[in-house]
Write an enzyme that holds these catalytic residues in place. Structure first.
Site, PDB file in Angstrom:
ATOM      1  CG  ASN A  10      18.462  23.723  31.918  1.00 15.13           C
ATOM      2  OD1 ASN A  10      18.819  22.592  31.605  1.00 15.13           O
ATOM      3  ND2 ASN A  10      17.421  24.311  31.377  1.00 15.13           N
ATOM      4  CG  HIS A  13      22.424  20.248  27.540  1.00 20.53           C
ATOM      5  ND1 HIS A  13      21.720  19.779  26.453  1.00 20.53           N
ATOM      6  CD2 HIS A  13      22.182  21.581  27.600  1.00 20.53           C
ATOM      7  CE1 HIS A  13      21.103  20.789  25.859  1.00 20.53           C
ATOM      8  NE2 HIS A  13      21.359  21.893  26.541  1.00 20.53           N
ATOM      9  CG  HIS A  46      12.480  22.766  28.314  1.00 21.85           C
ATOM     10  ND1 HIS A  46      12.798  23.723  27.382  1.00 21.85           N
ATOM     11  CD2 HIS A  46      11.192  22.421  28.059  1.00 21.85           C
ATOM     12  CE1 HIS A  46      11.743  23.952  26.605  1.00 21.85           C
ATOM     13  NE2 HIS A  46      10.767  23.172  26.990  1.00 21.85           N
ATOM     14  NE  ARG A  48      13.665  21.700  24.027  1.00 19.66           N
ATOM     15  CZ  ARG A  48      13.223  22.703  23.275  1.00 19.66           C
ATOM     16  NH1 ARG A  48      12.227  22.511  22.438  1.00 19.66           N
ATOM     17  NH2 ARG A  48      13.778  23.891  23.331  1.00 19.66           N
ATOM     18  NE  ARG A  52      14.982  18.804  21.463  1.00 20.47           N
ATOM     19  CZ  ARG A  52      15.085  20.009  20.869  1.00 20.47           C
ATOM     20  NH1 ARG A  52      16.133  20.772  21.141  1.00 20.47           N
ATOM     21  NH2 ARG A  52      14.168  20.440  20.042  1.00 20.47           N
ATOM     22  CD  GLU A  73      13.858  26.157  31.247  1.00 17.76           C
ATOM     23  OE1 GLU A  73      14.020  25.552  30.170  1.00 17.76           O
ATOM     24  OE2 GLU A  73      14.722  26.881  31.728  1.00 17.76           O
ATOM     25  CB  THR A 104      13.958  28.286  24.815  1.00 22.18           C
ATOM     26  OG1 THR A 104      13.932  27.103  25.613  1.00 22.18           O
ATOM     27  CG2 THR A 104      12.637  29.010  24.932  1.00 22.18           C
ATOM     28  CD  GLU A 155      14.266  32.198  32.995  1.00 26.04           C
ATOM     29  OE1 GLU A 155      13.599  31.378  33.645  1.00 26.04           O
ATOM     30  OE2 GLU A 155      15.279  31.894  32.328  1.00 26.04           O
ATOM     31  CG  HIS A 195      18.148  31.328  26.233  1.00 24.65           C
ATOM     32  ND1 HIS A 195      19.127  31.118  25.317  1.00 24.65           N
ATOM     33  CD2 HIS A 195      17.126  30.514  25.902  1.00 24.65           C
ATOM     34  CE1 HIS A 195      18.702  30.225  24.446  1.00 24.65           C
ATOM     35  NE2 HIS A 195      17.500  29.834  24.772  1.00 24.65           N
TER      36      HIS A 195
HETATM   37  N1  PXP Z   1      15.922  29.847  30.922  1.00 31.00           N
HETATM   38  C1  PXP Z   1      15.061  29.342  30.010  1.00 31.00           C
HETATM   39  C2  PXP Z   1      13.643  29.785  30.055  1.00 31.00           C
HETATM   40  C3  PXP Z   1      15.489  28.398  29.054  1.00 31.00           C
HETATM   41  O1  PXP Z   1      14.602  27.903  28.168  1.00 31.00           O
HETATM   42  C4  PXP Z   1      16.826  27.959  29.087  1.00 31.00           C
HETATM   43  C5  PXP Z   1      17.271  26.899  28.127  1.00 31.00           C
HETATM   44  O2  PXP Z   1      16.624  25.696  28.431  1.00 31.00           O
HETATM   45  C6  PXP Z   1      17.677  28.496  30.066  1.00 31.00           C
HETATM   46  C7  PXP Z   1      17.211  29.453  30.955  1.00 31.00           C
HETATM   47  C8  PXP Z   1      19.099  28.060  30.187  1.00 31.00           C
HETATM   48  O3  PXP Z   1      19.772  28.427  29.030  1.00 31.00           O
HETATM   49  P1  PXP Z   1      21.268  27.957  28.813  1.00 31.00           P
HETATM   50  O4  PXP Z   1      21.258  26.479  28.729  1.00 31.00           O
HETATM   51  O5  PXP Z   1      21.642  28.633  27.528  1.00 31.00           O
HETATM   52  O6  PXP Z   1      22.062  28.462  29.983  1.00 31.00           O
END
Ligand code: PXP
Length: 243
Positions: A10, A13, A46, A48, A52, A73, A104, A155, A195
């Site tokens: 992901n 960031h 993601h 949103r 952001r 996402e 999330t 997931e 997550h």
């Molecule tokens: N999976 C989902 C469904 C999420 O919403 C997120 C956060 O955007 C992640 C995985 C990745 O989480 P993290 O950034 O904490 O590794």
């Protein structure tokens, strides 16, 4: 045990950093290219409602370059379904989204009254050739619901596991993840987790037999500040490797 486990990275960031200064860099496409070339299986973003971090232009550029590798996402709202249909990522993960949350907050809470609508949306996405994942808490009934609604992927949310305060709590949550993974596999769902996974807590989740893919963001991007994206990815890959 299947010795391969996939990794979705992901990169939200990367966009957070860019947005902090309103610049055109760091470039999300460059990050995706780097990660995919070094063996990431998917790029997760993601988009949103508050935009952001990821913007529609990120989604467009990423899908134009690597559609089948892009895992989007998004909230299961009509406008986001339209966005997915417009840019056609390989897969989407439907997640709950609330204003002002830091990230999330957990899996989808699917109430009886919402099921028909969700099923229809899943169907629309699938008909457009987009694979659909549902982000759920690691509970057997949630996995069954994902199956009944026609999802391709489930997931399992590892938020509680990643926040476990004691080893006993962590082990109990790992057992739930493990049982739900087995159930998902029995139902022919592809099983993902994510997550809050990081370099310290990921290994036990990666060793769950039926787990097929881990989606990890924050910890990899945070580590990359010190060692660079390629090294941060390599270290995570080595940790989740089952061989
Ligand atoms: N999976 C989902 C469904 C999420 O919403 C997120 C956060 O955007 C992640 C995985 C990745 O989480 P993290 O950034 O904490 O590794």
């Amino acid at each position: 045990m299947d010795m391969t486990i996939q990794l979705g990275v992901n990169i939200d960031h990367i966009a957070t950093l860019r947005q902090a200064r309103g610049e055109s860099y760091p470039d999300t496409l460059e990050a995706a290219r780097t990660l995919l070339a070094l063996g990431a299986d998917y790029i997760v973003i993601h988009v949103r409602h508050d935009r952001r971090h990821m913007q529609e232009t990120d989604l467009k550029r990423l899908c134009d370059a690597f559609a089948s590798k892009i895992h989007l996402e998004m909230a299961p709202s009509d406008d986001m379904i339209d966005l997915a249909l417009k840019h056609k990522p390989g897969s989407v993960c439907l997640v709950p989204e609330y204003p002002n949350e830091l990230t999330t907050s957990g899996g989808l809470k699917i109430e009886e009254k919402d099921k028909a609508d969700l099923k229809q949306k899943i169907n629309i996405l699938k008909k457009a050739g987009i694979r659909v994942s549902l982000f759920v808490d690691p509970k057997a009934n949630a996995v069954r619901t994902a199956y009944n609604l026609g999802a391709d992927i489930v997931e399992l949310c590892t938020k509680d596991y990643s926040k476990a305060k004691t080893e006993k709590q962590a082990q109990a949550l790992l057992s739930e993840l493990s049982l739900c993974s087995l159930l998902g596999r029995e139902l022919n769902l592809e099983v993902h987790s994510g997550h809050g996974l990081n370099y310290n807590n990921v290994r036990d989740v990666a060793l769950i037999d039926a787990m097929q893919c881990l989606n990890i963001g924050f910890s990899i991007i945070a580590r990359s500040v010190f060692v660079g994206l390629p090294q941060a990815l390599l270290e995570m890959r080595n940790l989740i490797n089952r061989e």
